[in-house]
Design a protein around this motif. Sequence first.
Motif, PDB file in Angstrom:
ATOM      1  N   MET A  47       1.094  -1.745   0.017  1.00 46.23           N
ATOM      2  CA  MET A  47       0.182   0.062  -0.393  1.00 46.23           C
ATOM      3  C   MET A  47       1.249   1.163  -0.062  1.00 46.23           C
ATOM      4  SD  MET A  47      -2.764  -1.140  -0.018  1.00 46.23           S
ATOM      5  CE  MET A  47      -4.324   0.431   0.910  1.00 46.23           C
ATOM      6  N   ASP A  48       0.683   2.158  -1.086  1.00 49.12           N
ATOM      7  CA  ASP A  48       1.088   3.208  -1.219  1.00 49.12           C
ATOM      8  C   ASP A  48       0.735   4.519  -0.222  1.00 49.12           C
ATOM      9  OD1 ASP A  48       3.321   2.404  -2.604  1.00 49.12           O
ATOM     10  OD2 ASP A  48       2.272   3.064  -4.432  1.00 49.12           O
ATOM     11  N   SER A  49       0.001   4.459   0.245  1.00 50.37           N
ATOM     12  CA  SER A  49      -1.013   5.428   1.049  1.00 50.37           C
ATOM     13  C   SER A  49      -0.327   5.317   2.566  1.00 50.37           C
ATOM     14  CB  SER A  49      -2.817   5.681   1.152  1.00 50.37           C
ATOM     15  OG  SER A  49      -3.281   5.072  -0.054  1.00 50.37           O
ATOM     16  N   LYS A  50      -0.145   6.355   3.225  1.00 50.58           N
ATOM     17  CA  LYS A  50      -0.768   5.909   5.039  1.00 50.58           C
ATOM     18  C   LYS A  50      -1.532   6.012   5.702  1.00 50.58           C
ATOM     19  CE  LYS A  50       3.344   9.213   4.613  1.00 50.58           C
ATOM     20  NZ  LYS A  50       4.182  10.286   5.478  1.00 50.58           N
ATOM     21  N   GLY A  51      -1.115   6.052   7.471  1.00 49.13           N
ATOM     22  CA  GLY A  51      -2.292   5.267   7.977  1.00 49.13           C
ATOM     23  C   GLY A  51      -2.786   3.931   8.098  1.00 49.13           C
ATOM     24  N   PHE A  52      -1.775   2.981   7.729  1.00 51.51           N
ATOM     25  CA  PHE A  52      -2.679   1.809   7.853  1.00 51.51           C
ATOM     26  C   PHE A  52      -1.652   0.737   8.432  1.00 51.51           C
ATOM     27  CE2 PHE A  52      -4.242   2.477   2.871  1.00 51.51           C
ATOM     28  CZ  PHE A  52      -5.431   2.373   2.946  1.00 51.51           C
ATOM     29  N   ASN A  53      -1.764  -0.145   9.504  1.00 49.75           N
ATOM     30  CA  ASN A  53      -1.511  -0.714   9.858  1.00 49.75           C
ATOM     31  C   ASN A  53      -1.747  -3.007   9.647  1.00 49.75           C
ATOM     32  OD1 ASN A  53      -0.558   0.991  11.903  1.00 49.75           O
ATOM     33  ND2 ASN A  53      -2.565   1.224  12.005  1.00 49.75           N
TER      34      ASN A  53
END
Length: 82
Positions: A47-53
Amino acid sequence: MITKLNPDQLYKRCDPGSFSRIDTVVELPMTIGQEKALKSLDFGLSMDSKGFNIFAIGESGTGKMSTVMYMLKKEGRRRKGA
């Protein structure tokens, strides 16, 4: 009949020269038999987006942390090369 062994009988020395040389090293997967979990982990790490765990659950001592760290390093090397 039970026979007592002496220390010389308990140790066998192996001559390193008896092994053939390995020219290529093949990278083996850290986790075997968990294809669905590895695919999910690979997807999450890509995933290139921030905010994922990443959340890994399972029995203690099964290699969850080792697998996640291995995959993180692998993804980091891939991104450096990109």
